[in-house]
Design a protein around this motif. Structure first.
Motif, PDB file in Angstrom:
ATOM      1  N   ARG A  45     -46.930 -50.571   9.812  1.00 14.53           N
ATOM      2  CA  ARG A  45     -48.247 -50.314   9.465  1.00 14.53           C
ATOM      3  C   ARG A  45     -48.461 -50.229   7.754  1.00 14.53           C
ATOM      4  NH1 ARG A  45     -49.718 -44.473  11.144  1.00 14.53           N
ATOM      5  NH2 ARG A  45     -51.911 -45.412  10.804  1.00 14.53           N
ATOM      6  N   ASP A  87     -50.960 -48.954   6.075  1.00 13.35           N
ATOM      7  CA  ASP A  87     -51.343 -47.622   5.407  1.00 13.35           C
ATOM      8  C   ASP A  87     -50.905 -46.589   6.299  1.00 13.35           C
ATOM      9  OD1 ASP A  87     -52.705 -45.551   4.173  1.00 13.35           O
ATOM     10  OD2 ASP A  87     -54.724 -46.190   4.406  1.00 13.35           O
ATOM     11  N   SER A 147     -50.757 -43.506   5.947  1.00 11.59           N
ATOM     12  CA  SER A 147     -51.475 -42.195   5.832  1.00 11.59           C
ATOM     13  C   SER A 147     -53.032 -42.248   6.729  1.00 11.59           C
ATOM     14  CB  SER A 147     -52.146 -41.963   4.438  1.00 11.59           C
ATOM     15  OG  SER A 147     -52.824 -42.791   3.928  1.00 11.59           O
ATOM     16  N   CYS A 148     -53.132 -43.478   7.332  1.00 13.69           N
ATOM     17  CA  CYS A 148     -54.328 -43.641   8.096  1.00 13.69           C
ATOM     18  C   CYS A 148     -54.317 -42.861   9.467  1.00 13.69           C
ATOM     19  CB  CYS A 148     -54.674 -45.161   8.395  1.00 13.69           C
ATOM     20  SG  CYS A 148     -56.225 -45.395   9.105  1.00 13.69           S
ATOM     21  N   THR A 149     -55.234 -42.313  10.050  1.00 15.58           N
ATOM     22  CA  THR A 149     -55.183 -41.674  11.129  1.00 15.58           C
ATOM     23  C   THR A 149     -55.682 -42.626  12.447  1.00 15.58           C
ATOM     24  OG1 THR A 149     -57.528 -40.659  10.952  1.00 15.58           O
ATOM     25  CG2 THR A 149     -55.638 -39.389  10.307  1.00 15.58           C
ATOM     26  N   SER A 150     -55.798 -43.726  12.099  1.00 10.82           N
ATOM     27  CA  SER A 150     -56.132 -44.638  13.377  1.00 10.82           C
ATOM     28  C   SER A 150     -55.287 -46.061  13.215  1.00 10.82           C
ATOM     29  CB  SER A 150     -57.903 -44.963  13.286  1.00 10.82           C
ATOM     30  OG  SER A 150     -57.928 -45.833  12.032  1.00 10.82           O
ATOM     31  N   VAL A 158     -51.235 -40.153  14.238  1.00  9.73           N
ATOM     32  CA  VAL A 158     -52.299 -41.003  14.781  1.00  9.73           C
ATOM     33  C   VAL A 158     -53.062 -40.391  15.694  1.00  9.73           C
ATOM     34  CG1 VAL A 158     -53.176 -43.309  15.482  1.00  9.73           C
ATOM     35  CG2 VAL A 158     -51.270 -43.081  13.938  1.00  9.73           C
TER      36      VAL A 158
END
Length: 412
Positions: free
Chosen positions: A247, A249, A251-254, A299
């Motif tokens: 991934r 990013d 830190s992204c939650t999606s 996520v």
């Protein structure tokens, strides 16, 4: 003081003429009068005429001094050239340092974003390092889109910018820059990207990302000879199922999860079947493994991706059954078709393997896909949702003809 210097001089000249005529012997008086008038006259203004500089060094002087400098620096220059050729100079060290630094730019849809994560994973396994910018990279890869003309126009413009950076590095003896075009535009234009002004050094289609490390190494090894490489072979089996995307990013939650590749619809207005190939679905077990890993990373939302996502049909277990006894085939079929949530009878019926009905009610097509015994999209949705009850599950892009009742039941 009355009058200027010119007026005083004219007056003195006239008086001198009168004195000489009237008194020829009065020269001494005349000289005394001139000196008196000169002392009383205003000061003489500074001259505005340009001063002539003395002659400077000539062309022979410059030639002789240049020869002297060349003879003085010749040993160090030869030593520097020798160092670059043998990889011990600064330029060679910079080239080696940036050869494994890679920078990826992504254009287009969510599938391209997911493909860039797959590319990152493939290259990281070969010790490539993600660069922060083009200036820090020895390899720049453009993951491209070919759906709209505007998307390709942007990529052509970016390729010209990168070409200018390559020329700047070459003129200043900097580390070479390898530029690659990946994805749908690479698959559509193929060798055209290598022929037109040589804006790209490598061209790789969507099904050849596993070959990227070899292609990059081959181009870098032959960079001085202007080599180029291309692999745009489409596959009937490649799904990158065993590659865990890296991934971009964390830190992204999606996150995006690719469940299938290609499309069989062959719509007259769409280029996807020609750039992405035929449909092939990813094994359900690998999808669940990736979703579970994303859940552990925090996520909260996953989007299942596919060019025709709701035509998903996993047939991988059927290939395994061909190598097992008949009893083992029946048990495995039962296991794959069972309901992961036994508390709901309706959900159990919706998770059965595809059999008989292929399209949603009201849709007819001359194309009859092979889906008997396959794990359906409705089954996949149910199993993904069971990984984490608090995780939101989305999917894109569906086709109306494949929106069957069991998908509606699971979604509701």
């Amino acid at each position: 003081m009355i009058g200027s210097l010119q007026s005083w001089q004219a007056l003195a000249s006239e008086l001198g003429t009168i004195v000489r005529v009237l008194c020829p012997t009065g020269n001494q008086a005349l000289r005394t009068a001139k000196s008196t008038w000169a002392a009383a006259a205003p000061p003489k203004p500074a001259s505005h005429k340009k001063r002539l500089l003395p002659d400077g060094p000539s062309l022979p002087d410059f030639l002789s001094s240049a020869a002297a400098v060349s003879s003085t620096l010749a040993p160090s220059a030869v030593a520097g050239q020798h160092a670059v050729q043998h990889g011990t100079g600064t330029a060679a060290q910079d080239s080696q340092a940036l050869a494994k630094n890679i920078y990826i730019e992504t254009y287009g849809c969510q599938m391209n974003l997911n493909d860039s994560e797959i590319i990152n994973s493939v290259l990281r396994s070969e010790q490539y390092i993600k660069a922060a910018s083009v200036q820090d990279a020895g390899v720049v890869l453009l993951n491209t889109c070919a759906i709209r003309e505007n998307a390709e126009a942007r990529i052509w413009g970016r390729l010209r910018e990168l070409q200018a950076i390559k020329k700047h590095r070459w003129r200043h003896r900097g580390p070479p820059l390898v530029v690659g075009v990946l994805g749908c535009m690479a698959e559509r234009l193929k060798s055209g990207l290598l022929d037109q002004q040589r804006l790209a050094d490598l061209v790789v289609g969507p099904d050849a990302y596993r070959d990227l490390p070899r292609i990059i190494s081959a181009v870098q090894a032959g960079e001085l000879q202007g080599s180029a490489a291309m692999n745009v072979q489409l596959s009937l089996e490649e799904t990158y199922a065993d590659i865990m995307p890296v991934r971009q990013d964390s830190s992204c939650t999606s996150a995006f999860v690719s469940i299938m590749r290609g499309c069989n619809n062959m719509c007259a207005f769409c280029i996807v079947p020609h750039t992405r190939g035929r449909e092939r679905s990813r094994p359900v077990d690998t999808i669940l493994k990736e979703v579970d890993m994303l859940s552990e990373q925090g996520v909260k939302e996953v989007t299942l991706l596919g060019q025709n996502v709701n035509s998903y049909a996993d047939l991988s277990h059927l290939k395994q059954q061909q190598q097992q006894p008949r009893l083992g085939q029946q048990r495995q079929q039962t296991s794959l078709c069972s309901n992961s949530n036994a508390s709901s009878t309706s959900a159990s019926s919706s998770s059965s393997c595809v059999s008989g009905l292929v399209y949603a009610p009201g849709f007819v097509s001359v194309y009859k896909p092979k889906r008997d015994g396959a794990v359906s999209f409705a089954t996949l949705l149910e199993r993904v949702a069971a990984v984490n009850a608090e995780m939101r599950v989305r999917f894109t892009s569906p086709h109306p003809k494949d929106f069957t009742n069991d998908v509606l039941q699971v979604s509701s």
